[in-house]
Scaffold this motif. Structure first.
Motif, PDB file in Angstrom:
ATOM      1  N   PRO A 248       0.787  -1.331  -0.011  1.00  0.00           N
ATOM      2  CA  PRO A 248      -0.172  -0.081  -0.137  1.00  0.00           C
ATOM      3  C   PRO A 248       0.808   1.208  -0.088  1.00  0.00           C
ATOM      4  CG  PRO A 248      -0.880  -1.700   1.633  1.00  0.00           C
ATOM      5  CD  PRO A 248       0.237  -2.132   1.125  1.00  0.00           C
ATOM      6  N   ALA A 249       1.957   1.489   0.715  1.00  0.00           N
ATOM      7  CA  ALA A 249       2.751   2.523   0.702  1.00  0.00           C
ATOM      8  C   ALA A 249       3.362   2.798  -0.477  1.00  0.00           C
ATOM      9  CB  ALA A 249       4.020   2.301   1.939  1.00  0.00           C
ATOM     10  N   ARG A 252       0.516   4.083  -2.897  1.00  0.00           N
ATOM     11  CA  ARG A 252       0.399   5.643  -2.763  1.00  0.00           C
ATOM     12  C   ARG A 252       1.303   6.334  -3.304  1.00  0.00           C
ATOM     13  NH1 ARG A 252      -0.024   5.056   2.106  1.00  0.00           N
ATOM     14  NH2 ARG A 252      -2.033   4.757   2.485  1.00  0.00           N
ATOM     15  N   GLU A 253       2.528   6.049  -3.404  1.00  0.00           N
ATOM     16  CA  GLU A 253       3.558   6.779  -3.916  1.00  0.00           C
ATOM     17  C   GLU A 253       3.411   6.634  -5.588  1.00  0.00           C
ATOM     18  OE1 GLU A 253       8.459   6.031  -4.853  1.00  0.00           O
ATOM     19  OE2 GLU A 253       7.448   5.505  -2.871  1.00  0.00           O
ATOM     20  N   ALA A 256       0.552   8.918  -7.043  1.00  0.00           N
ATOM     21  CA  ALA A 256       0.469  10.174  -6.703  1.00  0.00           C
ATOM     22  C   ALA A 256       0.674  11.160  -7.803  1.00  0.00           C
ATOM     23  CB  ALA A 256       1.635  10.317  -5.639  1.00  0.00           C
ATOM     24  N   ASP A 260      -4.539  12.289  -5.311  1.00  0.00           N
ATOM     25  CA  ASP A 260      -4.148  12.540  -4.350  1.00  0.00           C
ATOM     26  C   ASP A 260      -4.647  11.146  -3.305  1.00  0.00           C
ATOM     27  OD1 ASP A 260      -2.580  14.718  -4.893  1.00  0.00           O
ATOM     28  OD2 ASP A 260      -4.538  15.935  -4.564  1.00  0.00           O
ATOM     29  N   LEU A 261      -4.084  10.427  -2.893  1.00  0.00           N
ATOM     30  CA  LEU A 261      -4.471   9.282  -2.142  1.00  0.00           C
ATOM     31  C   LEU A 261      -4.255   9.075  -0.569  1.00  0.00           C
ATOM     32  CD1 LEU A 261      -6.084   6.501  -2.397  1.00  0.00           C
ATOM     33  CD2 LEU A 261      -3.800   5.405  -3.024  1.00  0.00           C
ATOM     34  N   SER A 262      -5.120  10.007   0.080  1.00  0.00           N
ATOM     35  CA  SER A 262      -4.983  10.070   1.405  1.00  0.00           C
ATOM     36  C   SER A 262      -5.578   8.793   2.080  1.00  0.00           C
ATOM     37  CB  SER A 262      -5.685  11.051   1.973  1.00  0.00           C
ATOM     38  OG  SER A 262      -7.134  11.129   1.622  1.00  0.00           O
ATOM     39  N   HIS A 263      -5.195   8.477   3.366  1.00  0.00           N
ATOM     40  CA  HIS A 263      -5.719   7.365   4.018  1.00  0.00           C
ATOM     41  C   HIS A 263      -7.317   7.437   4.304  1.00  0.00           C
ATOM     42  CE1 HIS A 263      -1.846   5.506   5.512  1.00  0.00           C
ATOM     43  NE2 HIS A 263      -1.422   6.936   5.515  1.00  0.00           N
TER      44      HIS A 263
END
Length: 531
Positions: A248-249, A252-253, A256, A260-263
């Protein structure tokens, strides 16, 4: 399908057995059914594979879906794409290759879709045809031909029991791990491309920065592909480094630059899979009465969106020939033209995809920067982007059914025409048969050829189109064009001539037990009213 139904069919002779119920296999069954050929499709899965795979198709394949009878339904689930953009590592546009919403074949040049939706449409159409059956939950364990021209024995297992089917012909549409390919005795030819990528399909209501086409990021450190598939559906593809795992980390990168992928954001991953993109082609596509189609015959990287398209072209090319042999007694040598026509075309498409892959991703060697610079420079040359925008319906290899001329071995265009007081696409008017498009009155010999083939005769001045067909004939310096059922030009009457140019080559292959095509005798054009 019940076990009793399977057992009851064991001793029946089936004209065509198709191994694999993916888009290529089911399309082949539908095209055969429209010509009255019975088939059984064998599939080990009990339902459509639920996860998306292929996502793009071109206008020629839209035309094939029209021939299969589902183009209107497909139009409801497809999304027209604007084209392709090349981006640098900072997502600045290097070049843009627009695609037309009105291609040569009468459809958008590029359409995005969800493969499970396409497969459901194909299977629904299959269920409505009495000429074909789908046997799901069946594992094919053996394919063996008896002699050079005898029936093919297909061994299947279902619920622990084995059964044997007798088939006139077998079409192996069973993918990269094809068992049918083993029966043909073929080996892969490696076309020298192998990269490891992750493919991520997402459904989200988040704002996503996109241009309604395909973005290819030309970054040697992180090449990527992005496209919008549906209203809230997107696909990302990223090349992975040797030790990377797309957690998942990292996800998200990776996304990007586009969103914009926020929690806790509405970002549902439908599928995340790792693939090794390869370029391969089988050294032979046929053994006796067993044929290979689709991924069983060729594998291509996805960079020009032609994986599924190439297999669909295989089905369109082979099925009309197979139907003519089975239904009308044509010479089985007609079937030799399948590999002769399709294999060089598939190789050309794969090489184009490999070249595009190396140019777009930059590869991983010291020449990467030079390649990217060369791509950028080439795209600034007037006319280069126009050439890149041409459709991928390349002329087929020259052979008995593909006479070389300005129009020979190419597809005719498909405009809207007027027939019987209604507006329709050209192929819907012509049907599934041969066709003769003519700008001049017929000679008796041309009429005899058309009658021998059962060809629909269509004077282009009576089509009520926008002049597309007449202009196409003029550009090809032809007074008439004879079209195969797959809408490839079989032969032409050159401007000012009275007969076709290559009848002696193709007539023996197409002659049937019910009708014989006599080569035309030279005669002046008659200025009588065309039929």
């Amino acid at each position: 399908m019940t076990e009793d139904r399977t057992a009851a069919r064991d001793t029946a002779h089936i004209p065509v057995v198709i191994v694999g119920a993916g888009p290529v296999g089911v399309t082949a069954a539908l095209l055969l059914a429209r010509r009255g050929v019975r088939s059984v499709v064998l599939e080990r899965h009990r339902d459509v594979y639920p996860l998306p795979r292929a996502v793009a198709t071109d206008d020629e394949v839209r035309r094939i879906l029209q021939a299969a009878g589902i183009h209107e339904e497909f139009a409801e689930v497809a999304r027209t794409a604007r084209g392709l953009r090349l981006l640098d590592a900072r997502h600045r546009v290097i070049a843009e290759f627009p695609r037309s919403p009105h291609g040569h074949h009468g459809f958008p040049q590029t359409s995005m879709f969800d493969q499970p939706e396409l497969e459901r449409l194909l299977r629904a159409a299959l269920a409505g045809r009495r000429e074909c059956e789908l046997w799901s939950g069946v594992e094919v364990t053996g394919v063996q031909q008896e002699g050079d021209d005898g029936p093919v024995r297909v061994t299947v297992r279902r619920d622990g029991s084995e059964h044997e089917l007798s088939a006139g012909f077998v079409l192996g549409c069973d993918g990269a791990g094809s068992l049918t390919r083993e029966a043909v005795g073929t080996v892969w030819e490696d076309l020298r491309f192998e990269e490891h990528w992750t493919v991520i399909d997402v459904r989200t209501s988040l704002p996503v920065r996109c241009w309604e086409g395909v973005d290819q990021v030309c970054d040697p450190h992180r090449p990527a592909t992005f496209m919008r598939i549906g209203e809230d559906r997107y696909r990302w593809e990223f090349r992975l480094r040797d030790t990377e795992q797309p957690d998942p980390a990292l996800l998200r990168e990776l996304v990007a630059p586009w969103t914009d992928l926020s929690h806790g954001a509405d970002f549902r991953v439908i599928r995340q899979a790792q693939y090794t993109f390869r370029a391969r082609i089988a050294d032979r596509w046929r053994r006796g009465r067993v044929f290979l189609l689709g991924d069983a015959a060729h594998l291509t990287p996805p960079f020009v969106g032609q994986g599924l398209c190439t297999g669909m072209r295989d089905a369109h090319n082979l099925t009309w020939k197979l139907a003519r042999v089975l239904q009308q007694g044509a010479d089985e040598r007609l079937l030799d033209t399948y590999e002769h026509e399709r294999k060089p075309h598939a190789r050309q498409v794969i090489r184009l995809a490999v070249a595009a892959g190396w140019a777009m991703t930059g590869g991983q060697d010291g020449a990467a920067a030079l390649r990217r610079a060369a791509v950028g420079a080439a795209c600034r040359i007037p006319g280069v982007t126009g050439l890149a925008n041409r459709n991928l319906s390349h002329p087929l290899s020259t052979g008995p059914l593909t006479r070389r001329s300005r129009l020979g071995a190419t597809h005719c265009p498909q405009p809207w025409v007027h027939a019987d007081g209604t507006r329709a696409r050209l192929d819907d008017v012509l049907g599934d048969s041969f066709a003769l498009l003519t700008a001049v009155p017929l000679t008796p010999s041309l009429r005899a050829v058309a009658d021998g083939l059962g060809a629909r005769i269509l004077p282009v001045q009576e089509t009520g189109d926008d002049g597309t067909l007449a202009a196409w004939l003029r550009a090809g310096r032809a007074d008439a064009a004879l079209l195969r059922p797959d809408r490839v030009v079989l032969d032409v009457v050159p401007a000012g001539r009275s007969d076709f140019t290559g009848t002696a080559a193709w007539a023996p292959l197409l002659s049937t037990t019910s009708r014989r095509i006599e080569p035309p005798v030279s005669a002046p054009l008659l200025r009588s009213t065309p039929r």
